[in-house]
Design a protein around this motif. Structure first.
Motif, PDB file in Angstrom:
ATOM      1  N   TYR A 138      57.319  21.428  63.284  1.00  0.00           N
ATOM      2  CA  TYR A 138      56.104  21.945  63.900  1.00  0.00           C
ATOM      3  C   TYR A 138      55.531  23.085  63.058  1.00  0.00           C
ATOM      4  O   TYR A 138      54.310  23.201  62.900  1.00  0.00           O
ATOM      5  CB  TYR A 138      56.399  22.424  65.319  1.00  0.00           C
ATOM      6  CG  TYR A 138      57.014  21.353  66.187  1.00  0.00           C
ATOM      7  CD1 TYR A 138      56.436  20.095  66.279  1.00  0.00           C
ATOM      8  CD2 TYR A 138      58.186  21.586  66.905  1.00  0.00           C
ATOM      9  CE1 TYR A 138      56.993  19.101  67.069  1.00  0.00           C
ATOM     10  CE2 TYR A 138      58.758  20.593  67.694  1.00  0.00           C
ATOM     11  CZ  TYR A 138      58.164  19.354  67.767  1.00  0.00           C
ATOM     12  OH  TYR A 138      58.731  18.373  68.540  1.00  0.00           O
ATOM     13  N   LEU A 142      51.673  23.184  61.021  1.00  0.00           N
ATOM     14  CA  LEU A 142      50.579  24.119  61.280  1.00  0.00           C
ATOM     15  C   LEU A 142      50.565  25.351  60.380  1.00  0.00           C
ATOM     16  O   LEU A 142      49.595  26.113  60.389  1.00  0.00           O
ATOM     17  CB  LEU A 142      50.610  24.566  62.752  1.00  0.00           C
ATOM     18  CG  LEU A 142      50.486  23.446  63.791  1.00  0.00           C
ATOM     19  CD1 LEU A 142      50.436  24.033  65.192  1.00  0.00           C
ATOM     20  CD2 LEU A 142      49.259  22.583  63.521  1.00  0.00           C
ATOM     21  N   HIS A 143      51.613  25.568  59.610  1.00  0.00           N
ATOM     22  CA  HIS A 143      51.666  26.733  58.722  1.00  0.00           C
ATOM     23  C   HIS A 143      50.654  26.567  57.585  1.00  0.00           C
ATOM     24  O   HIS A 143      50.450  25.461  57.070  1.00  0.00           O
ATOM     25  CB  HIS A 143      53.082  26.878  58.150  1.00  0.00           C
ATOM     26  CG  HIS A 143      53.342  28.190  57.482  1.00  0.00           C
ATOM     27  ND1 HIS A 143      52.862  28.489  56.230  1.00  0.00           N
ATOM     28  CD2 HIS A 143      54.040  29.275  57.898  1.00  0.00           C
ATOM     29  CE1 HIS A 143      53.259  29.697  55.898  1.00  0.00           C
ATOM     30  NE2 HIS A 143      53.959  30.199  56.893  1.00  0.00           N
ATOM     31  N   ALA A 148      48.691  22.128  57.175  1.00  0.00           N
ATOM     32  CA  ALA A 148      47.412  22.535  57.780  1.00  0.00           C
ATOM     33  C   ALA A 148      46.209  22.408  56.849  1.00  0.00           C
ATOM     34  O   ALA A 148      45.169  21.885  57.271  1.00  0.00           O
ATOM     35  CB  ALA A 148      47.527  23.964  58.315  1.00  0.00           C
ATOM     36  N   LEU A 154      42.249  19.351  62.273  1.00  0.00           N
ATOM     37  CA  LEU A 154      43.248  20.367  62.603  1.00  0.00           C
ATOM     38  C   LEU A 154      43.146  20.840  64.051  1.00  0.00           C
ATOM     39  O   LEU A 154      44.159  21.070  64.704  1.00  0.00           O
ATOM     40  CB  LEU A 154      43.118  21.564  61.652  1.00  0.00           C
ATOM     41  CG  LEU A 154      44.150  22.680  61.839  1.00  0.00           C
ATOM     42  CD1 LEU A 154      45.569  22.154  61.691  1.00  0.00           C
ATOM     43  CD2 LEU A 154      43.900  23.825  60.852  1.00  0.00           C
ATOM     44  N   TRP A 157      44.723  18.144  66.315  1.00  0.00           N
ATOM     45  CA  TRP A 157      46.148  17.960  66.035  1.00  0.00           C
ATOM     46  C   TRP A 157      46.947  19.198  66.433  1.00  0.00           C
ATOM     47  O   TRP A 157      48.063  19.084  66.945  1.00  0.00           O
ATOM     48  CB  TRP A 157      46.362  17.630  64.572  1.00  0.00           C
ATOM     49  CG  TRP A 157      47.772  17.247  64.279  1.00  0.00           C
ATOM     50  CD1 TRP A 157      48.712  17.975  63.624  1.00  0.00           C
ATOM     51  CD2 TRP A 157      48.425  16.026  64.666  1.00  0.00           C
ATOM     52  NE1 TRP A 157      49.907  17.299  63.577  1.00  0.00           N
ATOM     53  CE2 TRP A 157      49.765  16.105  64.205  1.00  0.00           C
ATOM     54  CE3 TRP A 157      48.018  14.893  65.362  1.00  0.00           C
ATOM     55  CZ2 TRP A 157      50.682  15.084  64.419  1.00  0.00           C
ATOM     56  CZ3 TRP A 157      48.934  13.871  65.570  1.00  0.00           C
ATOM     57  CH2 TRP A 157      50.237  13.976  65.101  1.00  0.00           C
ATOM     58  N   ALA A 158      46.390  20.374  66.204  1.00  0.00           N
ATOM     59  CA  ALA A 158      47.088  21.600  66.577  1.00  0.00           C
ATOM     60  C   ALA A 158      47.301  21.667  68.073  1.00  0.00           C
ATOM     61  O   ALA A 158      48.384  22.043  68.543  1.00  0.00           O
ATOM     62  CB  ALA A 158      46.296  22.818  66.102  1.00  0.00           C
ATOM     63  N   LEU A 175      52.980  29.787  65.993  1.00  0.00           N
ATOM     64  CA  LEU A 175      52.105  28.736  65.481  1.00  0.00           C
ATOM     65  C   LEU A 175      50.675  28.890  65.981  1.00  0.00           C
ATOM     66  O   LEU A 175      49.733  28.549  65.271  1.00  0.00           O
ATOM     67  CB  LEU A 175      52.654  27.363  65.869  1.00  0.00           C
ATOM     68  CG  LEU A 175      54.060  27.034  65.355  1.00  0.00           C
ATOM     69  CD1 LEU A 175      54.393  25.567  65.619  1.00  0.00           C
ATOM     70  CD2 LEU A 175      54.202  27.354  63.875  1.00  0.00           C
ATOM     71  N   THR A 176      50.514  29.413  67.184  1.00  0.00           N
ATOM     72  CA  THR A 176      49.170  29.649  67.697  1.00  0.00           C
ATOM     73  C   THR A 176      48.411  30.608  66.787  1.00  0.00           C
ATOM     74  O   THR A 176      47.197  30.472  66.587  1.00  0.00           O
ATOM     75  CB  THR A 176      49.233  30.217  69.133  1.00  0.00           C
ATOM     76  OG1 THR A 176      49.882  29.270  69.983  1.00  0.00           O
ATOM     77  CG2 THR A 176      47.843  30.501  69.674  1.00  0.00           C
ATOM     78  N   TYR A 178      48.557  30.721  63.633  1.00  0.00           N
ATOM     79  CA  TYR A 178      48.145  30.045  62.402  1.00  0.00           C
ATOM     80  C   TYR A 178      46.908  29.176  62.593  1.00  0.00           C
ATOM     81  O   TYR A 178      46.244  28.801  61.629  1.00  0.00           O
ATOM     82  CB  TYR A 178      49.261  29.129  61.880  1.00  0.00           C
ATOM     83  CG  TYR A 178      50.541  29.826  61.497  1.00  0.00           C
ATOM     84  CD1 TYR A 178      50.519  31.081  60.895  1.00  0.00           C
ATOM     85  CD2 TYR A 178      51.770  29.230  61.735  1.00  0.00           C
ATOM     86  CE1 TYR A 178      51.687  31.717  60.542  1.00  0.00           C
ATOM     87  CE2 TYR A 178      52.951  29.860  61.379  1.00  0.00           C
ATOM     88  CZ  TYR A 178      52.911  31.105  60.789  1.00  0.00           C
ATOM     89  OH  TYR A 178      54.081  31.729  60.442  1.00  0.00           O
ATOM     90  N   VAL A 179      46.619  28.847  63.858  1.00  0.00           N
ATOM     91  CA  VAL A 179      45.566  27.873  64.125  1.00  0.00           C
ATOM     92  C   VAL A 179      44.225  28.586  64.273  1.00  0.00           C
ATOM     93  O   VAL A 179      44.083  29.484  65.102  1.00  0.00           O
ATOM     94  CB  VAL A 179      45.874  27.078  65.414  1.00  0.00           C
ATOM     95  CG1 VAL A 179      44.754  26.097  65.709  1.00  0.00           C
ATOM     96  CG2 VAL A 179      47.202  26.354  65.265  1.00  0.00           C
TER      97      VAL A 179
END
Length: 259
Positions: A138, A142-143, A148, A154, A157-158, A175-176, A178-179
């Motif tokens: 995961y 998303l990193h 990503a 994105l 998918w994120a 991860l949130t 990074y989005v």
């Protein structure tokens, strides 16, 4: 852990009434009410029946037993344990059987256990520290140093990834961050959210399936997931087949005697 509170939380989280749970477990609503209020102490078999009736994961069943003062009922073996040797063999067969399509096996937290050779096409260009056994798929997805920058959808998918991480609060929070704050496309998504990924073979449109060991009674085995990336259109199927063929030719060229 407070057993009555824990049982009540597990029941309400699954939107099961006391009456429904009592019927499933072969007891009465009155007795279940006494258990949840702490007025009655259930035996070990009753705790097991309640956990099974709520369809709790094996790890949570063990936690419920511990909360009630009983020993866990389900073992948690290491994948290196000889008893799981048939599982390791099965994983290898399953991963090879998905070729030329990418597939991985991950644990409960999304840490990579194994992957087939086709998964290399997914990870191409990713930072080395994000790839390989023990890394988190995961985070890889998303990193900024992972997939990503190559994911064309994105936002969609994120969200698909983050929804699956409700039980992993720290990872989800990381991860949130990074989005980007992107709005999902207003277009029709179709029958499933695809992963649209730029690759050296052109754009890949992939849909994912998740498979588990349905009859597992070992915690480790029950938490393993096989995630396969299947082509969502003919062009992707052709690209994956061509990439697999090219890799096979390159491997054959480097075998002893072919130099």
């Amino acid at each position: 852990m407070d057993f009555p509170r824990t049982l009540r939380e597990r029941r309400t989280r699954r939107h099961v009434s006391q009456l429904d749970l009592a019927l499933r477990a072969g007891t009465t609503q009155r007795y279940l009410s006494f258990i949840e209020s702490g007025r009655s102490v259930p035996g070990r078999n009753m705790v097991v029946r309640l956990a099974e009736s709520l369809d709790l994961p094996l790890r949570e069943r063990n936690e419920l037993l511990l909360a009630a003062g009983y020993a866990p009922a389900y073992p948690e073996s290491s994948l290196d344990d000889p008893v799981l040797a048939p599982v390791r063999t099965a994983i290898d067969h399953i991963l090879r059987g998905h070729l030329p399509y990418p597939a991985v096996v991950v644990d409960r937290g999304g840490d990579l256990i194994a992957a087939n050779t086709a998964f290399d096409l997914i990870t191409e260009g990713a930072a080395p520290e994000l790839v390989g056994p023990g890394t988190n798929i995961y985070r890889l997805a998303l990193h900024p140093g992972g997939l990503a920058p190559r994911i064309l959808n994105l936002a969609e998918w994120a969200r698909h990834i983050l929804v699956r991480l409700e039980h992993l609060e720290e990872l989800r929070a990381e991860l949130t961050g990074y989005v980007p704050a992107l709005e999902p496309s207003a277009g029709q998504l179709g029958f499933a959210v695809p992963l649209r990924l730029r690759s050296s073979c052109g754009e890949l449109r992939l849909m994912t399936t998740v498979t588990t060991f349905a009859t597992a009674v070992d915690v480790t085995l029950a938490e393993l997931k096989l995630e396969a990336f299947l082509p969502a259109d003919p062009a992707t199927a052709e690209a994956l087949s061509a990439a697999a063929g090219a890799k096979a030719c390159a491997a054959a060229a480097h075998e002893p005697g072919n130099m």
